[in-house]
Design a protein around this motif. Structure first.
Motif, mmCIF file in Angstrom:
data_model
loop_
_atom_site.group_PDB
_atom_site.id
_atom_site.type_symbol
_atom_site.label_atom_id
_atom_site.label_comp_id
_atom_site.label_asym_id
_atom_site.label_seq_id
_atom_site.Cartn_x
_atom_site.Cartn_y
_atom_site.Cartn_z
ATOM 1 N N ALA A 1 0.823 -1.212 0.000
ATOM 2 C CA ALA A 1 0.000 0.000 0.000
ATOM 3 C C ALA A 1 0.851 1.253 0.000
ATOM 4 O O ALA A 1 0.493 2.269 -0.607
ATOM 5 C CB ALA A 1 -0.928 -0.001 1.218
ATOM 6 N N VAL A 2 1.986 1.214 0.716
ATOM 7 C CA VAL A 2 2.923 2.338 0.783
ATOM 8 C C VAL A 2 4.322 1.772 0.553
ATOM 9 O O VAL A 2 4.702 0.781 1.184
ATOM 10 C CB VAL A 2 2.846 3.053 2.144
ATOM 11 C CG1 VAL A 2 3.894 4.144 2.244
ATOM 12 C CG2 VAL A 2 1.451 3.631 2.366
ATOM 13 N N GLY B 1 -2.263 5.933 -0.962
ATOM 14 C CA GLY B 1 -1.512 5.608 0.248
ATOM 15 C C GLY B 1 -1.388 6.753 1.234
ATOM 16 O O GLY B 1 -0.656 6.639 2.215
ATOM 17 N N GLY C 1 1.333 4.504 -4.043
ATOM 18 C CA GLY C 1 2.099 4.155 -2.850
ATOM 19 C C GLY C 1 3.505 4.710 -2.807
ATOM 20 O O GLY C 1 4.189 4.556 -1.799
#
Length: 299
Positions: free
Chosen positions: A16-17, A39, A204
């Motif tokens: 996600a990040v 993100g 992200g």
């Protein structure tokens, strides 16, 4: 200040990040921008100790948020205006928060007045508040401990134009008095009006960061070809993002020389190639984040 170093968050196979790093200095408002799913909220939750990172670390005022002895007196946080006790009145909600932080009850009235929740509004139960009123109560909570840092995720949601203008002045005044503000918002014109620095995230990852004036003055090129699909493929092969301009043109965050070379290498004849006129933050945002969101990205 806020320091973010190589923050990464994975949920199973999904990232996600991805390796996010940036800093927010005292006396500045940093606009944290990105499309839904980019993100932003996950990053802010990691900064505030609500989501553990898979890799990396974040500190606020030199410490991880969870190690601050009384975080509300150091950092004002508003991540979700709806996450408030619906059965309490606005005044009661703030009074409980004041007792938790060790803040005098007099500050409750001061902060309610500062955000425009006085009289009947302060006595109304939170469940009866509009979204804009909840945002104001959330800002009052964030300001209650007279913090040195504000971390705000979409604080203008639900505010009317007058409320947005008021919030802009509040944040600018906070920073001008030496405070540090990290502000996430989809209202790009408002961010452009108040921010000193910008951090743009897409898929992200950080796709751009720096001083607002520096980024808005950056190289951007308008390009057009009869075969628009072939031009898109050529730009993508060269690692150049492109967003839709007007009349079939594309806007690319790169110099005209770089764009022209990418088209030439792919054998795509161009009908127009020129430096783009300044389009403000909105155009910069679109040029940086178009096609940057993974299908399963978590906001």
């Amino acid at each position: 200040m806020i320091s973010v170093e190589h923050l990464t968050k994975r949920y199973g196979r999904h990232t996600a990040v991805d390796d996010v790093s940036f800093h927010c200095e005292p006396g500045t408002v940093t606009g944290f921008l990105g499309p839904n799913g980019a993100g932003k909220s996950t990053t802010m939750r990691m900064i505030c100790g609500l989501t553990p990172p898979s890799v990396g670390a974040a500190t606020v005022l030199g410490r991880p948020y969870r190690q601050l002895p009384n975080p509300g007196r150091e950092v004002g946080v508003l991540l979700d205006a709806s996450a408030q006790h619906a059965g309490r009145t606005g005044r009661e909600a703030l009074t409980v928060a004041a007792a938790t932080m060790g803040v005098g009850r007099r500050e409750v009235a001061v902060k309610l007045e500062q955000v425009g929740l006085t009289g009947t509004a302060a006595k109304r139960r939170v469940r009866a508040y509009s979204l804009g009123m909840r945002q104001r109560l959330g800002l009052a909570h964030a300001l209650l401990g007279d913090p040195r840092v504000l971390i705000l995720d979409e604080p203008a949601n639900g505010l009317d134009p007058e409320g947005i203008f008021w919030m802009r002045g509040l944040l600018r005044d906070f920073a001008d008095r030496g405070g540090t503000v990290l502000l996430s918002s989809h209202l790009l014109r408002e961010v452009e009006a108040v921010a000193d620095r910008l951090v743009v995230i897409g898929g992200g990852r950080i796709v751009a960061q720096g001083g607002k004036d520096e980024l808005l003055a950056g190289d951007r090129t308008l390009v057009r070809a009869r075969d628009a699909a072939a031009l898109r493929r050529a730009l993508a092969a060269a690692g150049l993002a492109a967003s839709d301009g007007t009349d079939g043109s594309l806007l690319v965050p790169a110099t005209a020389e770089t764009v022209g070379q990418a088209a030439a290498d792919a054998g795509v004849p161009l009908s127009e190639l020129r430096p783009a006129e300044g389009g403000g933050l909105e155009q910069l945002f679109l040029s940086l984040t178009t096609n940057s969101i993974p299908q399963e990205a978590a906001r």
